[in-house]
Design an enzyme around this catalytic site. Structure first.
Site, PDB file in Angstrom:
ATOM      1  N   ASP A   1      -2.319  18.394  20.356  1.00  0.00           N
ATOM      2  CA  ASP A   1      -3.150  18.571  21.548  1.00  0.00           C
ATOM      3  C   ASP A   1      -2.665  17.746  22.730  1.00  0.00           C
ATOM      4  O   ASP A   1      -1.997  16.723  22.587  1.00  0.00           O
ATOM      5  CB  ASP A   1      -4.607  18.245  21.245  1.00  0.00           C
ATOM      6  CG  ASP A   1      -4.806  16.829  20.703  1.00  0.00           C
ATOM      7  OD1 ASP A   1      -3.966  16.386  19.895  1.00  0.00           O
ATOM      8  OD2 ASP A   1      -5.795  16.173  21.084  1.00  0.00           O
TER       9      ASP A   1
ATOM     10  N   GLU B   1      -6.532  15.510  18.257  1.00  0.00           N
ATOM     11  CA  GLU B   1      -6.559  14.076  17.947  1.00  0.00           C
ATOM     12  C   GLU B   1      -7.292  13.301  19.029  1.00  0.00           C
ATOM     13  O   GLU B   1      -7.898  12.271  18.763  1.00  0.00           O
ATOM     14  CB  GLU B   1      -5.126  13.545  17.788  1.00  0.00           C
ATOM     15  CG  GLU B   1      -5.032  12.118  17.281  1.00  0.00           C
ATOM     16  CD  GLU B   1      -5.216  11.062  18.348  1.00  0.00           C
ATOM     17  OE1 GLU B   1      -5.756   9.975  18.039  1.00  0.00           O
ATOM     18  OE2 GLU B   1      -4.828  11.321  19.511  1.00  0.00           O
ATOM     19  N   GLU B   2      -7.241  13.804  20.267  1.00  0.00           N
ATOM     20  CA  GLU B   2      -7.787  13.064  21.397  1.00  0.00           C
ATOM     21  C   GLU B   2      -9.306  13.169  21.533  1.00  0.00           C
ATOM     22  O   GLU B   2      -9.876  12.562  22.430  1.00  0.00           O
ATOM     23  CB  GLU B   2      -7.154  13.568  22.708  1.00  0.00           C
ATOM     24  CG  GLU B   2      -5.644  13.438  22.776  1.00  0.00           C
ATOM     25  CD  GLU B   2      -5.166  11.995  22.936  1.00  0.00           C
ATOM     26  OE1 GLU B   2      -6.020  11.094  23.009  1.00  0.00           O
ATOM     27  OE2 GLU B   2      -3.949  11.784  22.989  1.00  0.00           O
TER      28      GLU B   2
ATOM     29  N   ARG C   1       3.178  -2.361  10.297  1.00  0.00           N
ATOM     30  CA  ARG C   1       2.708  -3.511   9.550  1.00  0.00           C
ATOM     31  C   ARG C   1       1.788  -3.029   8.443  1.00  0.00           C
ATOM     32  O   ARG C   1       1.113  -2.006   8.567  1.00  0.00           O
ATOM     33  CB  ARG C   1       1.987  -4.532  10.430  1.00  0.00           C
ATOM     34  CG  ARG C   1       0.642  -4.099  10.927  1.00  0.00           C
ATOM     35  CD  ARG C   1      -0.036  -5.187  11.762  1.00  0.00           C
ATOM     36  NE  ARG C   1      -0.445  -6.332  10.975  1.00  0.00           N
ATOM     37  CZ  ARG C   1       0.027  -7.564  11.160  1.00  0.00           C
ATOM     38  NH1 ARG C   1       0.931  -7.807  12.079  1.00  0.00           N
ATOM     39  NH2 ARG C   1      -0.418  -8.555  10.417  1.00  0.00           N
TER      40      ARG C   1
ATOM     41  N   HIS D   1      -1.382   8.353  28.372  1.00  0.00           N
ATOM     42  CA  HIS D   1      -2.609   8.735  29.099  1.00  0.00           C
ATOM     43  C   HIS D   1      -2.447   8.461  30.597  1.00  0.00           C
ATOM     44  O   HIS D   1      -3.429   8.147  31.290  1.00  0.00           O
ATOM     45  CB  HIS D   1      -3.835   8.018  28.535  1.00  0.00           C
ATOM     46  CG  HIS D   1      -4.197   8.441  27.147  1.00  0.00           C
ATOM     47  ND1 HIS D   1      -5.503   8.591  26.718  1.00  0.00           N
ATOM     48  CD2 HIS D   1      -3.442   8.781  26.072  1.00  0.00           C
ATOM     49  CE1 HIS D   1      -5.520   8.987  25.452  1.00  0.00           C
ATOM     50  NE2 HIS D   1      -4.269   9.103  25.044  1.00  0.00           N
TER      51      HIS D   1
END
Length: 403
Positions: free
Chosen positions: A78, A139-140, A181, A373
């Protein structure tokens, strides 16, 4: 399948795909053309493709031998509701829609890996296992986005995965260098709306009103003490007041004032602490100024937690490909959030970052590092081959380990 369909793609192939997606961005749950493009490629390369998961999501399945472990690799499709300002030849052709987070690149990288792995599946008979390529919508969109919906529609029941992996670009970091990580790597993301309800009146006669703007302003300041005085200074937490709205004109005391907050944490107990203190601060401020108040608190993405064995696998694969210095295996956690966290809450896996270099543009001219963004952002095509090669090497090690 023809030999041409299975040939090893070069960076030019992936660049063409990526720029195609960039020119035609689609918002969450509207990725119809992107999904159709991906499905057609996967089918041509011999994948079993299932579409329509969470509306526009899809999964491509490739089997190696019989039985064996099951691997999931995920990319998002998206775009964002942003008007692009890069001025690049492949800039968005649609107003107020833009791939400003690099999902076009993530999809192209996974497609490049998909083509290479299909060729390897045809030629290598020593592997055993099942590969699931997960192309996710939306996802957003926060907690109601694509990962949660795909899972609610039975993603892991229909396509079992013993481990899942995903990758995101990292602006301002050297191109192709990896960051990861073990443990908490990205923050939870919650939203709160605090509304103070007072009594409106004439601006010249404040004694006849109960002014909610004073309580709102005081609350903005009081909230700063939560992270500064309630959270261990060695623990990351964020409370941002992104919106304060009250009144329509200068000489009227409004009846209500509203604050909208973004809340981030890297530990579940800190997340709970922030929620409790925000409620307490709002209640205290309302009482101090003689107002009523409401708090609408919405929990979004959870903390993204990378598994130990899966992170070790990702680090080992990156070092095998590019040497010991190509990956920071103890990267600083990020207070940004990711809905892949939902998948990692149900399946072991790892989420890592790949450096995106100096990726800002204005009028078609490079401007240096640029955050995601942002209307001047562009995914760096120099990452494509490195990212695709990593996915291929990860699958190779997963299905046919050398260690």
């Amino acid at each position: 399948m023809t030999e041409a369909a299975l040939r090893d793609p070069d960076a030019d192939d992936m660049t063409a795909w990526r720029r195609h997606f960039h020119r035609c961005p689609e918002l969450g749950f509207e990725e119809f053309r992107t999904s159709a493009f991906v499905a057609a490629k996967l089918e041509a390369w011999g994948y079993e493709v299932t579409t329509g998961i969470a509306g526009t999501g899809l999964v491509g399945r490739l089997r190696f031998g019989r039985g064996g472990p099951r691997l999931g690799l995920r990319a998002e499709m998206d775009a964002l509701p942003i008007q692009e300002a890069t001025g690049l030849p492949w800039a968005s052709q649609l107003p107020s829609k833009m791939h400003a987070c690099g999902h076009d690149g993530h999809t192209a990288m996974l497609l490049g890996a998909a083509q290479r792995l299909a060729a390897m599946q045809r030629l290598d008979t020593d592997w055993n296992g099942t590969l699931h390529l997960i192309f996710q919508p939306a996802e957003e969109l926060g907690g109601a986005g694509g990962a949660r919906r795909m899972m609610d529609e039975g993603l892991f029941d229909r396509f079992p995965c013993d481990a899942v992996f995903a990758m995101h670009n990292y602006p301002g970091r050297p191109v192709g260098r990896f960051y990861v990580r073990e443990g908490a790597f990205m923050a939870s993301s919650d939203r709160a709306v605090i509304t103070f309800h007072g009594v409106g009146g004439h601006g010249a006669m404040p004694q006849l009103a109960t002014d909610p703007t004073v309580a709102a302003a005081s609350t903005v300041m009081a909230l700063q003490s939560v992270v500064a005085r309630n959270v261990d200074p060695q623990t990351a937490a964020v409370i941002t007041v992104g919106r304060l709205e009250a009144g329509r004109t200068y000489n009227i005391i409004p009846e209500s004032a509203e604050l909208e907050l973004s809340i981030r944490a890297l530990q579940p107990d800190v997340r709970a602490l922030l929620e409790r203190r925000i409620h307490e601060v709002a209640a205290g401020q309302a009482q101090a100024f003689g107002l009523r108040h409401t708090v609408a608190y919405e929990r979004g993405y959870p903390v993204l937690v990378n598994g130990g064995p899966e992170t070790a696998l990702a680090v080992r694969v990156a070092r095998q490909l590019h040497g010991d210095d190509c990956i920071d295996a103890d990267a600083t956690p990020l207070c940004a959030s990711e809905d892949f966290a939902y998948m990692l809450a149900e399946r072991p896996g790892c989420y890592l970052m790949i450096g995106n270099g100096d990726n800002g543009h204005a009028g078609g001219v490079p401007t240096g590092p640029c955050s995601v963004h942002n209307p001047s952002y562009d995914f760096n095509d120099r990452c494509l081959d490195t990212g695709a090669a990593f996915w291929v090497a990860l699958a190779t090690e997963f299905f046919h380990p050398t260690a």
